[in-house]
Design an enzyme around this catalytic site. Sequence first.
Site, short mmCIF file in Angstrom:
data_model
loop_
_atom_site.label_atom_id
_atom_site.label_comp_id
_atom_site.label_asym_id
_atom_site.label_seq_id
_atom_site.Cartn_x
_atom_site.Cartn_y
_atom_site.Cartn_z
N ARG A 128 0.70 -1.21 0.13
CA ARG A 128 -0.09 -0.13 0.03
C ARG A 128 0.97 1.13 -0.20
O ARG A 128 1.15 1.92 1.06
CB ARG A 128 -0.85 0.09 1.18
CG ARG A 128 -2.11 -0.68 0.93
CD ARG A 128 -3.04 -0.75 2.11
NE ARG A 128 -4.54 -1.10 1.57
CZ ARG A 128 -5.40 -1.22 2.35
NH1 ARG A 128 -5.57 -0.53 3.72
NH2 ARG A 128 -6.70 -1.77 1.90
N GLN A 133 -0.93 2.22 -6.30
CA GLN A 133 -2.36 2.18 -5.76
C GLN A 133 -3.07 1.84 -7.14
O GLN A 133 -4.24 1.13 -6.81
CB GLN A 133 -2.85 3.76 -5.66
CG GLN A 133 -2.43 4.14 -4.30
CD GLN A 133 -2.94 5.71 -4.20
OE1 GLN A 133 -3.31 6.43 -5.14
NE2 GLN A 133 -3.18 6.04 -2.77
N ASP A 136 -3.55 -2.11 -6.79
CA ASP A 136 -4.16 -2.79 -5.58
C ASP A 136 -5.45 -3.56 -5.83
O ASP A 136 -6.57 -3.08 -5.75
CB ASP A 136 -4.57 -1.52 -4.63
CG ASP A 136 -5.00 -1.86 -3.15
OD1 ASP A 136 -5.06 -3.05 -3.26
OD2 ASP A 136 -4.96 -1.06 -2.46
N SER A 139 -8.11 -3.95 -2.67
CA SER A 139 -9.15 -2.95 -2.52
C SER A 139 -10.39 -3.00 -3.56
O SER A 139 -11.36 -2.57 -3.27
CB SER A 139 -8.55 -1.55 -2.69
OG SER A 139 -7.43 -1.20 -1.57
N TYR A 235 -3.63 -1.53 7.71
CA TYR A 235 -4.53 -2.80 8.20
C TYR A 235 -4.83 -2.92 9.54
O TYR A 235 -3.70 -2.62 10.37
CB TYR A 235 -4.04 -4.08 7.54
CG TYR A 235 -3.97 -4.21 6.06
CD1 TYR A 235 -5.21 -4.48 5.39
CD2 TYR A 235 -2.90 -4.28 5.16
CE1 TYR A 235 -5.39 -4.67 4.11
CE2 TYR A 235 -2.87 -4.38 3.72
CZ TYR A 235 -4.18 -4.45 3.28
OH TYR A 235 -4.28 -4.63 1.97
#
Length: 390
Positions: A128, A133, A136, A139, A235
Amino acid sequence: MILGVPTESFPGERRVALVPAVIPNLTKAGLEVVIETGAGMGAGYPDANYIAKGAKTVAGRAEVFKTADVIVQVLCAGSNDKTGDADISLLRHGQTLIGFLRPLGSLPSLQAIAAAGVTAFSVELVPRITRAQNMDVLSSMATICGYKAVLLAADTLPRIFPMLTTAAGTITPARIFVIGAGVAGLQAIATARRLGAVASAYDLRPAVKEQVLSLGGRFVELPLETKDAEDASGYAKAQDDTFYQRQRELLGRVVAESDVVITAAVVPGRKPPILITREMAMKMAPGSVIVDLASEQGGNCELTRSGEVIVAEGVTVIGTINLASKVPYHASQMYARNVSAFLLHLFKDGKLQLNPDDAVTAATLVTRDGEIVNKLVREFFKLPVSAAAT
């Protein structure tokens, strides 16, 4: 360099690893794409669309593995614990494998992939960081799961979500409580609010309060010490049994007052904590619904049965797994965009560039040269220190 996309073999899996829209960018980077005939049909992407974008179709799974230098899947061996190991015999030395591997799950599967001489990357380990991004996948899939969880709840709940003023009087809105305000939880809040429900949420990370409020939800605060609740990646960190016991005591009243509870508390590499006991669930009104997004790893609700929907004293507990596959068109689109960004990061001029100093490569590379090289994975399984570990 040839990329091969086989049909997903996990029972009920409808996603496909690459969609037609990403193929031109991969072709420009010197990567040729071959896809198994019909691989995209379950997600709404017919073969003709792939061919129009420059991909080639081949008949048969074995032919894809034989032809390709790089195999791109959604659920690879390891994450596909039903049929995935059958693919290991199709892999060959020097081949590259990219997809969900569940690297902290099945050690024998990882060892078998390593023994095949395959260079394997686990996309769920993408760090992350800002420049990663667009890679990812966790996500992206969590977004789909949070959305779908609310729709399942709305379809099951014997009352409507929005407040309505009718000729028969005013109907009060449904009360939705989300436990775990990560990506999936936040999407659940947003979706519930769009459907007109009153949404509230709890997370042991105080930092997410602002995000919950920005979506129109109410943040439930509990008098618990949560200073060390978040790891460096954002997290939630596992807590001790005393913490969870006190947490359940304090959450009991909110759970009992809710029409729908959606749990989304997963700690990587660990069994999910039990957040809703049987006693707590039985205090909910008849017809209430619990959707357990952690069901595949064991569940956040004591009543959850992975892959099943049960009714206990009038309360429905939904333990359906692999929710992202229930929205295959957009789940595939999002996964393909993430994975194509990952591919373009790894491959330059049509060749795999393994830079051990690159944060993305180091975090995601799991097997190479016949062994498991990922430092996190080796530490998790307590494997001997390896000179090749990244």
